[in-house]
Design an enzyme around this catalytic site. Structure first.
Site, PDB file in Angstrom:
ATOM      1  N   ALA A 177     -65.683  25.025   2.914  1.00  0.00           N
ATOM      2  CA  ALA A 177     -65.523  24.073   4.014  1.00  0.00           C
ATOM      3  C   ALA A 177     -64.068  23.935   4.414  1.00  0.00           C
ATOM      4  CB  ALA A 177     -66.088  22.714   3.600  1.00  0.00           C
ATOM      5  N   ALA A 178     -63.287  24.993   4.153  1.00  0.00           N
ATOM      6  CA  ALA A 178     -61.847  24.871   4.374  1.00  0.00           C
ATOM      7  C   ALA A 178     -61.401  25.366   5.747  1.00  0.00           C
ATOM      8  CB  ALA A 178     -61.105  25.653   3.289  1.00  0.00           C
ATOM      9  N   ARG A 216     -61.945  28.161  17.371  1.00  0.00           N
ATOM     10  CA  ARG A 216     -62.707  28.312  18.616  1.00  0.00           C
ATOM     11  C   ARG A 216     -63.506  27.049  18.955  1.00  0.00           C
ATOM     12  NH1 ARG A 216     -65.746  33.527  17.117  1.00  0.00           N
ATOM     13  NH2 ARG A 216     -66.953  33.033  18.986  1.00  0.00           N
ATOM     14  N   LYS A 230     -64.018  21.280  11.506  1.00  0.00           N
ATOM     15  CA  LYS A 230     -65.159  22.016  12.038  1.00  0.00           C
ATOM     16  C   LYS A 230     -66.461  21.659  11.318  1.00  0.00           C
ATOM     17  CE  LYS A 230     -66.737  26.818  12.385  1.00  0.00           C
ATOM     18  NZ  LYS A 230     -66.497  28.195  11.912  1.00  0.00           N
ATOM     19  N   TYR A 274     -81.103 -13.277  25.291  1.00  0.00           N
ATOM     20  CA  TYR A 274     -80.336 -12.819  24.142  1.00  0.00           C
ATOM     21  C   TYR A 274     -80.628 -13.724  22.953  1.00  0.00           C
ATOM     22  CZ  TYR A 274     -76.419 -12.534  20.902  1.00  0.00           C
ATOM     23  OH  TYR A 274     -75.663 -12.436  19.770  1.00  0.00           O
ATOM     24  N   ASN A 311     -93.013 -19.099  22.562  1.00  0.00           N
ATOM     25  CA  ASN A 311     -92.812 -18.510  23.896  1.00  0.00           C
ATOM     26  C   ASN A 311     -91.386 -18.813  24.347  1.00  0.00           C
ATOM     27  OD1 ASN A 311     -94.621 -17.406  26.405  1.00  0.00           O
ATOM     28  ND2 ASN A 311     -92.904 -18.659  27.100  1.00  0.00           N
ATOM     29  N   ALA A 321     -86.998 -26.297  31.421  1.00  0.00           N
ATOM     30  CA  ALA A 321     -86.244 -25.224  32.071  1.00  0.00           C
ATOM     31  C   ALA A 321     -84.859 -25.721  32.453  1.00  0.00           C
ATOM     32  CB  ALA A 321     -86.987 -24.738  33.310  1.00  0.00           C
TER      33      ALA A 321
END
Lengths: 466, 466, 466
Positions: free
Chosen positions: B10-11, B16, B23, B373, B384, B430
């Site tokens: 993995a070095a 590219r 990488k 929210y 409700n 409300a």
């Protein structure tokens, strides 16, 4: 230096498109075909253009940049006839070369244009046919060469012998002509009787012109372009999809080779003029359009639509639509966000779900996390906007601005009735309708006190019985 | 039992990729390549790993599970040199076999690892090259076998004869070595002068090591794996997309054969660790990531993003983003919903459009239908919640919880200012801002009375003239 | 006129689907396979249908239109046995011909049905095998013809000689039988001992029936259909995806050739019954289902889901979900909009982001631009609805309507508590909870006055220290 020019054929009706609009305005990657063709001529070094318009000519003309000259082909009598309509334009360029392009063949590329011009000039050709080798040549005019590689003829599918049908090098429909040679050939054709056997007006084509030029013993050669994609035109919407797919892949490949990650290309469409920095990830379902510029290390998408937006580095844009806006570094936008024109989002700003911003400046570090609308506003930095806030920018007659100072705290469910100004560090209580300016460091309240009616539910039974 | 081990390379820099990041952290199906490779080693029965790190070594090291050993290749002098850096690790496994894997070849599979080990041991090989037949071998090292099927050599593209170029069996770059044989070969190489002709340090490769082993007369054979997909590595982002596409198709196929419906695979990305029950339908544009588990008979998507979420049976999740949450049976979520971490959604709950839930428990049968929210809350069952409600969980300094009892009715446009508690069956009017606790069975009101100003519009004409 | 009929085989279990539901209800383009097959029989001129049901028979029966006759195959002993169960149905059609179709081969087409019937009648066949040439015939029964082109036999893969395996003309599994010939053959089979060698009940297949017919010296021929797509059935979900892809492409192609633009087909699924006008653009990620009708010059998508919705011309529908609704010309909907059933959107209406409409009439020219819910309402024309408005249509017990007159102006953050009526040109103040009717031309206010507490922030320090 000899100045070269181009004539772009954009008069055709394109019946198979089944459209009420001009064929040449059909889009590839959300850019009209004719704009691809004019852009590639200019990028190829040919800036002096004449577009031949015909079908729905006024619509095409008004689409074009007014600096581009047009010539009207009022009867559609073939590509040769179309070029004839640009005779005055050609005469003004008599000493140079003219490139003929088709406005419905949008994948022509600027390298081919400049390389084929070099070839045309170096070979002192009267005409250079831009050709390419294709896998399946069926339906295209085949390039038949002489032993010395110059052009013997272009043979159409229906006239081709079986041997000729095997030829994979085909006519792209684009050409370089020496202007003088072209004008001479056109005069010859005009001198002939242009009436067909049945008495109708005769159509004539660019290939007829090439025949005349060959007949005059002038030099004609085919330039073999590298890309087969410049050949196909779009004659119906199935072909239009195919050209979109070719263009899409080419643009994505260019970005990937430059360091952009696209883990799944499905639904990813990137316009030809978009710029993207390296290590940016584009997730599926993302459309990037117009003059969008994106920095490095961003994550854009999934399911986003970004048009004409300038985005910094390390930005997250998740399930967001943004048009004509600017987003600074490290901003986190989305999901379910809409940035309408002239949104100017500061560094590190967080815009959360179900938020719309329009024509507003949002200072660095400000948070607008949920269910809010900020329009026609100037917000400072490090402001916290509670859930469900709205700037009331329209009173039925005029639009006004809302100004909020740095470090202010806007409570949930606030209506900020513009014109209104909220000072730095000011605090507004949840549920307030703010109609008057709030001084810095002050608290503003505009809500009723809570009242409890004990056992009201027991007594009133307001619920539906289950 | 002999304990085997693996060295994972993995070095490499992977220029590219045009990346500022390692990488091997590039992702396939949203999982870094190196994690695919370590996972498949472990699943293949090889749990004792040493990862050779080099380019941006600290970033890679800090990504890895701390239990994984690393060796540093401080100069990148080839794959052979990389393995050398793990010499101490190899010495500790001297009696066993070592698997060499490339961290940028993520589609190695665990069956191939265990089958090739069996083959390696059964054949008493010094080295077993894991090979596969590919359609287009161009660019790969070809496996040239002796008459007895053992390995004659691996020949690279540029050294291959025309005949050798026809060979479709290619080197995957993964190998089993007998540890002792490998150590012996490494000693031989170290003993040589490691300077290139131009005086620079010489690079050496695993294929050089194999040459040494063949030169020593030790047994080498190629194991022909079934899948051609384990061969290609990702050297640029175009190849990265190709590997993503291969992995995507393989994962989707596995789920479809097990009873998951995918009527259109466009934009569907399912991570390798996701579990899905039968008769569940995944609609286009849906990304399932992390440790997501989905029950049977669900409909997920379109255009959803589900990460680390546990979903029951008969759940609908439409155009929703969910992270680190739990959703019980029969819940109906969406469209346009966001579930942020620690949302615990009860059975049969309905979460409708433009709703965000965060760090909250929502009891069975509760309905939150629109534009709300709910954060830092404990909601009971059969509540409700009206349209446009918000829990006001943040006052600029601390976050507090909202508690709502079973069967309560929260009116539209309520702000519930936390900490606050609403009793069972309580009812809020409300437009109320609820700042104080509401007892069970009570009504709470916190709004102003309505006032009418007759003919105000007639007199004031507040509207823009049309 | 002889009345022909069809028997549709829908009894199979389809174990490889790994499903708890009937295989024949698996969907292609969101329409169950059996509905494709019944629809194409009817479109092909065969309206008198008998569906043979077996596995989960009650589920299939209750799915079917009650006018369709069913026959129960209580033991699944093969396709020949299945047809036997429809014997009474066949006897009633003794003078005509019967078409046998498979409910899991959904891509049969009506032209093939009518053309093959003409062929069957013209040739006076006892049986006509509907066949087609396929690229890869592996696994299918090959059509072996005599010199005179009539059928010699159908040979299955495992019995085929190498030469027969080369035959690309294969059995689709659909047939036309002369009813009398079929009944005669069935009687012959019934007369035999239907016990297998091992004592279990013997299965028999339609191909056995054809063998009997050939044995009787009756005329059998294969009809070579043009499309290879009618052959494959869906036996697992991988094949189901393949059939979806074939059907998807065919539907998209039909629309493109008729003038619909599809610049990127990724995630675009258009149901077989959808109608679209020319010059309309369908953007990626868009699903059009049910009886949706779309006019010309619309832009639909990206990422939209439209079900059973009638849309006029020049409509924009961006990132919107719409079900069972009607949208008039020039409406602009989206992004992030949900239209629930019975939304009736007038001409030129603008519905902006984060808006939900349900069971409501919205008059021409009305604007609902942001974050609002309009349910159970009748809105007139040219109304302006501010940001964050909600109709409070549910009080826990009943649902009531909201009525708003023409040219009214609804302020931001209004709750309109139904039943309530707002007159023409009335104006409501931002932040109001409207509980009583508002007369025309009046202003309604229902909010508290704003109070300022100077230097409160300075004194209280409500913010978290940074």
């Amino acid at each position: 230096m000899i100045k070269n020019c181009a004539v772009i054929l954009a008069a055709g009706e394109g019946k198979r498109m089944k459209s009420s609009h001009p064929k040449v305005l059909c889009e590839i990657l959300f850019k009209p075909m004719i704009d691809w063709v004019t852009a590639c001529a200019v990028e190829g070094g040919v800036a002096d253009l004449c577009v031949v318009i015909g079908h729905l000519s006024e619509v095409v003309r008004s689409h074009l940049n007014p600096s581009i000259e047009t010539a009207l082909q009022s009867e559609l009598l073939g590509t040769g006839h179309a070029v004839m309509q640009a005779k005055d334009f050609l005469k003004r360029h008599g000493s140079g070369n003219v490139l003929i392009l088709n406005a419905d063949a949008p994948l022509m590329d600027s390298e081919t244009i400049s390389n084929s011009l070099n070839f045309h000039v170096r070979n002192e050709n009267a005409v250079t046919v831009i050709a390419a080798k294709v896998e399946n040549p069926f339906g295209y005019g085949r390039i038949v060469r002489k032993d010395d590689d110059t052009l013997l003829k272009i043979v159409e599918e229906k006239e081709a012998t079986d041997e000729e049908k095997e030829i994979k090098e085909v006519n792209s429909g684009a050409y370089w002509f020496n202007c003088q040679a072209l004008l001479t050939a056109l005069e010859r054709i005009i001198a002939k009787k242009n009436v067909a056997a049945d008495g109708s007006k005769k159509e004539y084509y660019l290939t007829d012109i090439i025949e005349v030029i060959l007949g005059l013993g002038l030099k004609a050669t085919a330039f073999n372009a590298e890309s087969p994609h410049l050949v196909p035109g779009a004659n119906d919407r199935v072909q239009l999809l195919q050209l979109n797919e070719i263009a899409k892949k080419a643009v994505l490949k260019k970005h990937m080779l430059a360091g952009v990650s696209i883990p799944c290309a499905d639904g990813v469409i990137i316009g030809p003029d978009v710029v993207i920095g390296r290590d940016t990830v584009i997730l599926p379902g993302t459309i990037l359009k117009g003059k969008t510029i994106i920095g490095s290390d961003c994550t854009i998408g999934p399911n986003s639509l970004v048009d004409n937006t300038v985005i910094g580095c390390n930005v997250t844009l998740n399930n967001t639509q943004s048009v004509d806006s600017v987003i600074a570094d490290e901003a986190q936008i989305g999901p379910f966000v809409r940035l309408r024109p002239n949104s100017n989002i500061g560094k590190g700003v967080r815009v959360g779900n179900f938020v719309e911003i329009k024509n507003s400046n949002i200072g660095d570090g400000t948070k607008i996390s949920h269910l809010s609308y900020i329009g026609d506003s100037d917000f400072g930095s490090d402001i916290n906007v509670g859930c469900g806030c709205a700037t009331v920018n329209y009173n039925g007659s005029t639009k006004s601005r809302t100004v909020v100072g740095n470090d202010a705290f806007i409570g949930c469910h606030n209506s900020l009735v513009a014109p209104v100004s909220i000072g730095e560090r000011a605090y507004t209580a949840a549920g307030s309708t703010i109609t008057e300016d709030v001084p810095a460091d002050s608290l503003a309240l505009a809500r009723a006190r809570q009242v409890i009616k004990k056992d009201w539910v027991k007594n009133k039974s307001p619920y539906k019985k289950k």
